[in-house]
Design a protein around this motif. Structure first.
Motif, PDB file in Angstrom:
ATOM      1  N   ASN A   1     -10.527  43.904 -56.317  1.00  0.00           N
ATOM      2  CA  ASN A   1     -10.133  45.297 -56.089  1.00  0.00           C
ATOM      3  C   ASN A   1      -9.552  45.557 -54.706  1.00  0.00           C
ATOM      4  O   ASN A   1      -8.802  46.511 -54.510  1.00  0.00           O
ATOM      5  CB  ASN A   1     -11.322  46.243 -56.344  1.00  0.00           C
TER       6      ASN A   1
ATOM      7  N   ASP B   1      -8.799  43.793 -63.110  1.00  0.00           N
ATOM      8  CA  ASP B   1      -8.445  43.740 -61.686  1.00  0.00           C
ATOM      9  C   ASP B   1      -8.995  42.488 -61.005  1.00  0.00           C
ATOM     10  O   ASP B   1      -8.793  42.298 -59.811  1.00  0.00           O
ATOM     11  CB  ASP B   1      -8.891  45.019 -60.962  1.00  0.00           C
TER      12      ASP B   1
ATOM     13  N   ALA C   1      -0.127  43.395 -55.120  1.00  0.00           N
ATOM     14  CA  ALA C   1      -0.875  42.920 -56.290  1.00  0.00           C
ATOM     15  C   ALA C   1       0.069  42.650 -57.461  1.00  0.00           C
ATOM     16  O   ALA C   1       1.167  43.199 -57.523  1.00  0.00           O
ATOM     17  CB  ALA C   1      -1.920  43.954 -56.690  1.00  0.00           C
ATOM     18  N   LYS C   2      -0.380  41.804 -58.357  1.00  0.00           N
ATOM     19  CA  LYS C   2       0.332  41.577 -59.616  1.00  0.00           C
ATOM     20  C   LYS C   2      -0.070  42.700 -60.574  1.00  0.00           C
ATOM     21  O   LYS C   2      -1.201  42.734 -61.041  1.00  0.00           O
ATOM     22  CB  LYS C   2      -0.060  40.226 -60.226  1.00  0.00           C
ATOM     23  N   LYS C   3       0.833  43.611 -60.809  1.00  0.00           N
ATOM     24  CA  LYS C   3       0.507  44.812 -61.587  1.00  0.00           C
ATOM     25  C   LYS C   3       1.553  45.049 -62.670  1.00  0.00           C
ATOM     26  O   LYS C   3       2.706  44.679 -62.466  1.00  0.00           O
ATOM     27  CB  LYS C   3       0.469  46.049 -60.660  1.00  0.00           C
TER      28      LYS C   3
ATOM     29  N   ALA D   1      -4.525  52.952 -59.582  1.00  0.00           N
ATOM     30  CA  ALA D   1      -5.026  52.142 -60.697  1.00  0.00           C
ATOM     31  C   ALA D   1      -5.294  53.033 -61.918  1.00  0.00           C
ATOM     32  O   ALA D   1      -5.082  52.617 -63.066  1.00  0.00           O
ATOM     33  CB  ALA D   1      -6.290  51.393 -60.281  1.00  0.00           C
TER      34      ALA D   1
ATOM     35  N   SER E   1      -7.408  38.090 -55.008  1.00  0.00           N
ATOM     36  CA  SER E   1      -7.768  38.765 -56.256  1.00  0.00           C
ATOM     37  C   SER E   1      -8.919  39.753 -56.069  1.00  0.00           C
ATOM     38  O   SER E   1      -9.655  39.689 -55.091  1.00  0.00           O
ATOM     39  CB  SER E   1      -8.160  37.726 -57.312  1.00  0.00           C
TER      40      SER E   1
ATOM     41  N   THR F   1      -2.302  45.195 -64.124  1.00  0.00           N
ATOM     42  CA  THR F   1      -3.268  44.207 -64.607  1.00  0.00           C
ATOM     43  C   THR F   1      -3.559  44.514 -66.079  1.00  0.00           C
ATOM     44  O   THR F   1      -3.486  45.678 -66.497  1.00  0.00           O
ATOM     45  CB  THR F   1      -4.573  44.251 -63.792  1.00  0.00           C
TER      46      THR F   1
ATOM     47  N   ARG G   1      -5.688  46.308 -53.877  1.00  0.00           N
ATOM     48  CA  ARG G   1      -5.072  47.631 -54.140  1.00  0.00           C
ATOM     49  C   ARG G   1      -5.250  48.552 -52.936  1.00  0.00           C
ATOM     50  O   ARG G   1      -4.376  49.343 -52.612  1.00  0.00           O
ATOM     51  CB  ARG G   1      -5.676  48.273 -55.390  1.00  0.00           C
TER      52      ARG G   1
ATOM     53  N   THR H   1      -5.621  40.572 -60.097  1.00  0.00           N
ATOM     54  CA  THR H   1      -4.593  41.186 -59.244  1.00  0.00           C
ATOM     55  C   THR H   1      -3.825  40.166 -58.405  1.00  0.00           C
ATOM     56  O   THR H   1      -2.760  40.485 -57.860  1.00  0.00           O
ATOM     57  CB  THR H   1      -5.232  42.204 -58.272  1.00  0.00           C
ATOM     58  N   ASP H   2      -4.402  38.967 -58.245  1.00  0.00           N
ATOM     59  CA  ASP H   2      -3.783  37.923 -57.423  1.00  0.00           C
ATOM     60  C   ASP H   2      -4.616  36.666 -57.617  1.00  0.00           C
ATOM     61  O   ASP H   2      -5.512  36.651 -58.473  1.00  0.00           O
ATOM     62  CB  ASP H   2      -3.800  38.351 -55.935  1.00  0.00           C
TER      63      ASP H   2
END
Ligand SMILES: *Cc1c(COP(=O)(O)O)cnc(C)c1O
Length: 307
Positions: free
Chosen positions: A37, A27, A6-8, A156, A35, A10, A40, A30-31
């Motif tokens: 939840n 969240d 994921a892109k974190k 998270a 994208s 967020t 994660r 996240t992508d």
């Protein structure tokens, strides 16, 4: 093994809706294709699949499952084959997540709602069949909701804890369906010793005690013995899973027009309404936006009515 997919972190963004202070944990960002939840949870689940040298991942969900879409995309990118068992139920098949799965060349098997009652057994049987042919199969349960997936939501909370002083917030709200997200958040809050209340807005008709039992099972597997603080809000599920009420659709429009944040009709709209109707005037809360945007495009006909 945890993968970094994921892109974190967020963003955590402050908003005022109807005079109420709501911070949204984005969240939904996240992508792109993965994208929401589920990514994660999949950082841990697909990490284990790779560790076990699996070549096929099997999972399941509703026809518009966000989890199936994210799993299909991520597992393939990691070099594994994917089989999706999807429950034929809600209209709007060739759109939204189902469309994306088709575009990405998913192997989809449609099961009836009746068959879906035994979906764990169906997936296990298919896994055994493939294993007898020499494949290594990794089965992910509905929603990626077991204690391995839930670790993604403990993380998270640890991420949130670095972004803000969580003692300043009275509650974290999140949409709850297969409940792995809720269990992970509550576990994370407990492991940090925080007092913030975790409120899960249930989006389907399953009995509360069934959901609570699953949360307790995951909590204990995550090393939590104290089951206090499980707080599930009912009355916002509408007619059933994936059937939003008119108020939910209006909430999508309201939130989008106020903020540009796009809710989805299956999970986050119901959860957001549950939050707005239950939070106190002076409370300061966090809403975990769990994504689902593609599902919006599977319900455009219902949305016509509120535009
Ligand atoms: C799956 C999902 C949820 C619910 O998460 P669970 O862990 O299944 O309770 C909430 N929002 C969206 C958009 C989802 O796809």
């Amino acid at each position: 093994m945890k993968l970094e997919l994921a892109k974190k972190p967020t963003p955590l963004e402050k908003y005022i809706f109807d005079g109420k202070e709501v911070w949204i944990k984005r969240d939904d960002m996240t992508d792109f294709v993965a994208s929401g939840n589920k990514i994660r949870k999949l950082e841990y689940l697909l990490g284990e699949a790779l560790e076990r040298k699996s070549d096929v991942v099997i999972t399941c969900g509703a026809i518009q499952s966000n989890h199936a879409r994210a799993t299909n995309y991520l597992a393939k990118r990691l070099g594994m084959d994917v089989i999706l068992f999807l429950k034929e139920w809600y209209p709007g098949r060739s759109s939204g997540n189902f469309l994306l799965n088709h575009l990405m060349g998913a192997k989809i098997e449609i099961v009836t709602p009746n068959e879906y009652e035994d979906i764990d057994e169906i997936m296990r049987n298919r896994a055994e069949e493939l294993e007898s042919m020499g494949k290594r199969v990794y089965v992910i349960p509905e929603g990626g909701s077991n204690f391995i997936g839930s670790k993604g939501y403990e993380d998270a909370v640890f991420e949130l804890n670095k972004q803000a002083d969580l003692e300043e917030f009275s509650a974290i709200y999140v949409a709850t369906s297969s409940a792995g997200t809720y269990a992970g958040i509550l576990s994370g809050v407990k492991k940090l010793g925080l007092k913030v209340d975790v409120r899960g807005v249930v989006v389907h008709k399953k009995p509360t005690d069934v959901v609570v039992e699953k949360i307790k099972r995951i909590l204990s597997q995550l090393g939590i013995e104290d089951f206090s603080g499980i707080n599930l809000l009912r009355g916002f599920e509408g007619k059933d899973y994936a059937y939003p009420e008119e108020e939910d659709l209006k909430m999508i429009k309201y939130v989008a027009s106020e903020s540009g944040v796009i809710l989805d009709p299956v999970y986050t709209a119901k959860a957001f309404r549950g939050m707005m109707e239950t939070m106190g005037e002076r409370e300061k809360v966090i809403f975990v936006h769990t994504g689902g945007v593609f599902g919006l495009f599977a319900q455009i006909q219902a949305l016509e009515g509120i535009l």
